[in-house]
Design a protein around this motif. Structure first.
Motif, PDB file in Angstrom:
ATOM      1  N   VAL A  46       0.835  -1.204   0.000  1.00 15.80           N
ATOM      2  CA  VAL A  46       0.000   0.000   0.000  1.00 15.80           C
ATOM      3  C   VAL A  46       0.868   1.252   0.000  1.00 15.80           C
ATOM      4  CG1 VAL A  46      -1.647   1.351   1.353  1.00 15.80           C
ATOM      5  CG2 VAL A  46      -2.001  -1.103   1.044  1.00 15.80           C
ATOM      6  N   LEU A  47       1.898   1.259   0.830  1.00 16.17           N
ATOM      7  CA  LEU A  47       2.769   2.431   0.907  1.00 16.17           C
ATOM      8  C   LEU A  47       3.571   2.616  -0.371  1.00 16.17           C
ATOM      9  CD1 LEU A  47       4.047   2.164   4.585  1.00 16.17           C
ATOM     10  CD2 LEU A  47       2.262   3.639   3.665  1.00 16.17           C
ATOM     11  N   LEU A  48       3.968   1.527  -1.009  1.00 13.79           N
ATOM     12  CA  LEU A  48       4.675   1.637  -2.286  1.00 13.79           C
ATOM     13  C   LEU A  48       3.791   2.313  -3.328  1.00 13.79           C
ATOM     14  CD1 LEU A  48       7.087   0.830  -4.174  1.00 13.79           C
ATOM     15  CD2 LEU A  48       5.761  -1.209  -4.714  1.00 13.79           C
ATOM     16  N   ARG A  49       2.543   1.869  -3.431  1.00 12.98           N
ATOM     17  CA  ARG A  49       1.629   2.489  -4.399  1.00 12.98           C
ATOM     18  C   ARG A  49       1.417   3.964  -4.075  1.00 12.98           C
ATOM     19  NH1 ARG A  49      -1.230  -2.525  -3.782  1.00 12.98           N
ATOM     20  NH2 ARG A  49      -2.682  -1.514  -2.334  1.00 12.98           N
ATOM     21  N   ASP A  50       1.398   4.304  -2.784  1.00 16.52           N
ATOM     22  CA  ASP A  50       1.186   5.692  -2.403  1.00 16.52           C
ATOM     23  C   ASP A  50       2.383   6.561  -2.789  1.00 16.52           C
ATOM     24  OD1 ASP A  50      -0.421   7.732  -0.859  1.00 16.52           O
ATOM     25  OD2 ASP A  50       1.458   7.796   0.272  1.00 16.52           O
ATOM     26  N   VAL A  51       3.612   6.048  -2.574  1.00 12.01           N
ATOM     27  CA  VAL A  51       4.803   6.811  -2.957  1.00 12.01           C
ATOM     28  C   VAL A  51       4.856   6.988  -4.467  1.00 12.01           C
ATOM     29  CG1 VAL A  51       7.320   6.836  -2.941  1.00 12.01           C
ATOM     30  CG2 VAL A  51       6.090   6.063  -0.923  1.00 12.01           C
ATOM     31  N   PRO A  58       4.664   6.638 -13.242  1.00 15.35           N
ATOM     32  CA  PRO A  58       3.595   5.862 -13.888  1.00 15.35           C
ATOM     33  C   PRO A  58       3.371   4.531 -13.189  1.00 15.35           C
ATOM     34  CG  PRO A  58       5.053   6.812 -15.544  1.00 15.35           C
ATOM     35  CD  PRO A  58       5.706   7.049 -14.212  1.00 15.35           C
ATOM     36  N   PRO A  59       2.117   4.162 -12.960  1.00 13.52           N
ATOM     37  CA  PRO A  59       1.832   2.862 -12.334  1.00 13.52           C
ATOM     38  C   PRO A  59       2.287   1.723 -13.228  1.00 13.52           C
ATOM     39  CG  PRO A  59      -0.181   3.881 -13.166  1.00 13.52           C
ATOM     40  CD  PRO A  59       0.887   4.914 -13.287  1.00 13.52           C
ATOM     41  N   GLY A  60       2.782   0.685 -12.623  1.00 12.03           N
ATOM     42  CA  GLY A  60       3.280  -0.450 -13.387  1.00 12.03           C
ATOM     43  C   GLY A  60       4.778  -0.420 -13.608  1.00 12.03           C
ATOM     44  N   TRP A  61       5.409   0.714 -13.348  1.00  8.83           N
ATOM     45  CA  TRP A  61       6.861   0.783 -13.514  1.00  8.83           C
ATOM     46  C   TRP A  61       7.588   0.089 -12.372  1.00  8.83           C
ATOM     47  CZ3 TRP A  61       9.198   5.870 -15.838  1.00  8.83           C
ATOM     48  CH2 TRP A  61       8.651   6.095 -17.106  1.00  8.83           C
ATOM     49  N   LEU A  62       6.981   0.106 -11.192  1.00  6.20           N
ATOM     50  CA  LEU A  62       7.618  -0.494 -10.018  1.00  6.20           C
ATOM     51  C   LEU A  62       6.663  -1.462  -9.348  1.00  6.20           C
ATOM     52  CD1 LEU A  62       9.433   2.549  -8.348  1.00  6.20           C
ATOM     53  CD2 LEU A  62      10.517   0.594  -9.460  1.00  6.20           C
ATOM     54  N   ASP A  63       7.222  -2.517  -8.816  1.00  2.22           N
ATOM     55  CA  ASP A  63       6.459  -3.511  -8.067  1.00  2.22           C
ATOM     56  C   ASP A  63       7.314  -3.915  -6.873  1.00  2.22           C
ATOM     57  OD1 ASP A  63       4.556  -5.257  -7.289  1.00  2.22           O
ATOM     58  OD2 ASP A  63       4.814  -6.682  -8.930  1.00  2.22           O
ATOM     59  N   ARG A  90      15.684   7.697 -15.239  1.00  3.56           N
ATOM     60  CA  ARG A  90      15.301   8.516 -14.091  1.00  3.56           C
ATOM     61  C   ARG A  90      15.050   7.651 -12.859  1.00  3.56           C
ATOM     62  NH1 ARG A  90      10.574  11.623 -17.176  1.00  3.56           N
ATOM     63  NH2 ARG A  90      10.396   9.470 -17.931  1.00  3.56           N
ATOM     64  N   LEU A  91      14.531   6.448 -13.064  1.00  2.00           N
ATOM     65  CA  LEU A  91      14.316   5.560 -11.927  1.00  2.00           C
ATOM     66  C   LEU A  91      15.639   5.177 -11.266  1.00  2.00           C
ATOM     67  CD1 LEU A  91      11.499   3.128 -13.146  1.00  2.00           C
ATOM     68  CD2 LEU A  91      11.335   4.938 -11.429  1.00  2.00           C
ATOM     69  N   LEU A  92      16.673   4.988 -12.087  1.00  2.00           N
ATOM     70  CA  LEU A  92      17.979   4.667 -11.531  1.00  2.00           C
ATOM     71  C   LEU A  92      18.580   5.877 -10.827  1.00  2.00           C
ATOM     72  CD1 LEU A  92      19.519   2.531 -14.427  1.00  2.00           C
ATOM     73  CD2 LEU A  92      18.429   1.734 -12.329  1.00  2.00           C
ATOM     74  N   ASN A  93      18.417   7.045 -11.414  1.00  3.92           N
ATOM     75  CA  ASN A  93      18.977   8.257 -10.809  1.00  3.92           C
ATOM     76  C   ASN A  93      18.366   8.540  -9.442  1.00  3.92           C
ATOM     77  OD1 ASN A  93      20.598   8.672 -13.040  1.00  3.92           O
ATOM     78  ND2 ASN A  93      19.183  10.093 -14.021  1.00  3.92           N
ATOM     79  N   ALA A  95      16.701   6.239  -7.510  1.00  2.00           N
ATOM     80  CA  ALA A  95      16.403   5.006  -6.768  1.00  2.00           C
ATOM     81  C   ALA A  95      16.680   5.183  -5.281  1.00  2.00           C
ATOM     82  CB  ALA A  95      17.224   3.847  -7.337  1.00  2.00           C
ATOM     83  N   VAL A  96      17.782   5.834  -4.940  1.00  2.00           N
ATOM     84  CA  VAL A  96      18.115   6.034  -3.532  1.00  2.00           C
ATOM     85  C   VAL A  96      17.067   6.919  -2.863  1.00  2.00           C
ATOM     86  CG1 VAL A  96      19.810   7.000  -1.946  1.00  2.00           C
ATOM     87  CG2 VAL A  96      20.575   5.706  -3.943  1.00  2.00           C
ATOM     88  N   ALA A  97      16.651   7.992  -3.548  1.00  2.00           N
ATOM     89  CA  ALA A  97      15.642   8.893  -2.979  1.00  2.00           C
ATOM     90  C   ALA A  97      14.305   8.173  -2.826  1.00  2.00           C
ATOM     91  CB  ALA A  97      15.482  10.126  -3.869  1.00  2.00           C
ATOM     92  N   PHE A  98      13.949   7.330  -3.801  1.00  2.00           N
ATOM     93  CA  PHE A  98      12.689   6.585  -3.708  1.00  2.00           C
ATOM     94  C   PHE A  98      12.733   5.615  -2.541  1.00  2.00           C
ATOM     95  CE2 PHE A  98       9.831   3.110  -4.533  1.00  2.00           C
ATOM     96  CZ  PHE A  98       8.686   3.723  -5.023  1.00  2.00           C
ATOM     97  N   GLN A  99      13.845   4.900  -2.406  1.00  2.00           N
ATOM     98  CA  GLN A  99      13.973   3.949  -1.305  1.00  2.00           C
ATOM     99  C   GLN A  99      13.886   4.660   0.039  1.00  2.00           C
ATOM    100  OE1 GLN A  99      17.153   1.037  -1.699  1.00  2.00           O
ATOM    101  NE2 GLN A  99      17.624   1.190   0.464  1.00  2.00           N
ATOM    102  N   LYS A 100      14.498   5.833   0.137  1.00  2.00           N
ATOM    103  CA  LYS A 100      14.449   6.597   1.381  1.00  2.00           C
ATOM    104  C   LYS A 100      13.023   7.041   1.700  1.00  2.00           C
ATOM    105  CE  LYS A 100      16.320  10.770   3.552  1.00  2.00           C
ATOM    106  NZ  LYS A 100      17.212  11.949   3.375  1.00  2.00           N
ATOM    107  N   ALA A 101      12.286   7.525   0.673  1.00  2.00           N
ATOM    108  CA  ALA A 101      10.909   7.964   0.887  1.00  2.00           C
ATOM    109  C   ALA A 101      10.026   6.805   1.336  1.00  2.00           C
ATOM    110  CB  ALA A 101      10.360   8.599  -0.391  1.00  2.00           C
TER     111      ALA A 101
END
Length: 206
Positions: A46-51, A58-63, A90-93, A95-101
């Protein structure tokens, strides 16, 4: 607020006896419906979808996938595996910020997540969407890396000094005082006089 209250659980599940813990550690760890691990998996999804939604990805890019492991030193825990389904640099650039969020959100809803969340890993399953099929020549790694397109905001050419800030504050104070005097004159039924604009006294350097 933790994941138990988020999903309507009234209390935490009772801890297993020591003997039962030993038996569970010996068998293959699983995620059973209604168990604490199942709720943790649902919370992370749920939190992943929210971030993803909150940051416009775009939905479907990350699981994500939840892996249950058993450690002799830490006991039973889980790993979060973020799966990239679509290639985009951009996802690679970021990735660290996404993981932190994502980790910040997990800790906000479940402060004790460090007790069972052992780590976060990434897996690339982008299929043919990635244009880089082979590794480049070794000289590429010896060249200086290109600067990212996103540059931090530049500092203004003129940094405000303490005297500049004091002058700005004085101007605001005088403007407020002049407006207040005009409003009190109108409320008393007297015609508003034309007050000369108050100018702050110039600051003289000692």
């Amino acid at each position: 607020m933790n994941f138990h209250s988020l999903f309507g659980l009234k209390s935490r599940p009772k801890p297993l006896p020591a003997k039962a813990k030993t038996i569970a550690a010996e068998g293959p760890p699983t995620i059973e419906d209604g168990s604490a691990n199942a709720l943790r998996r649902q919370l992370v999804q749920v939190l992943l979808r929210d971030v993803v939604r909150r940051h416009g990805i775009p939905p479907g890019w990350l699981d994500c996938q939840m892996l249950v492991v058993s450690s002799r030193s830490r006991g039973e825990g889980m790993y979060v595996r973020l799966v990239m389904r679509h290639w985009d640099p951009r996802l690679l650039n970021y990735a660290v910020a996404f993981q932190k969020a994502l980790m910040v959100d997990i800790m906000r809803f479940e402060p004790r997540a460090t007790d069972w969340l052992y780590g976060i890993s990434w897996q690339l399953e982008v299929g043919d969407t990635c244009p880089y099929k082979e590794l480049p020549n070794r000289s590429v790694w010896q060249e200086p890396a290109q600067k990212p397109s996103h540059q931090p905001p530049q500092k203004p050419a003129h940094e405000p000094t303490p005297q500049d800030e004091l002058k700005t504050d004085l101007e605001r104070i005088f403007a407020i005082r002049d407006s207040d005097m005009l409003m009190r004159g109108e409320e008393a039924g007297r015609p508003a006089r034309a007050y000369a604009k108050t100018e702050p006294q110039k600051l003289v350097n000692p």
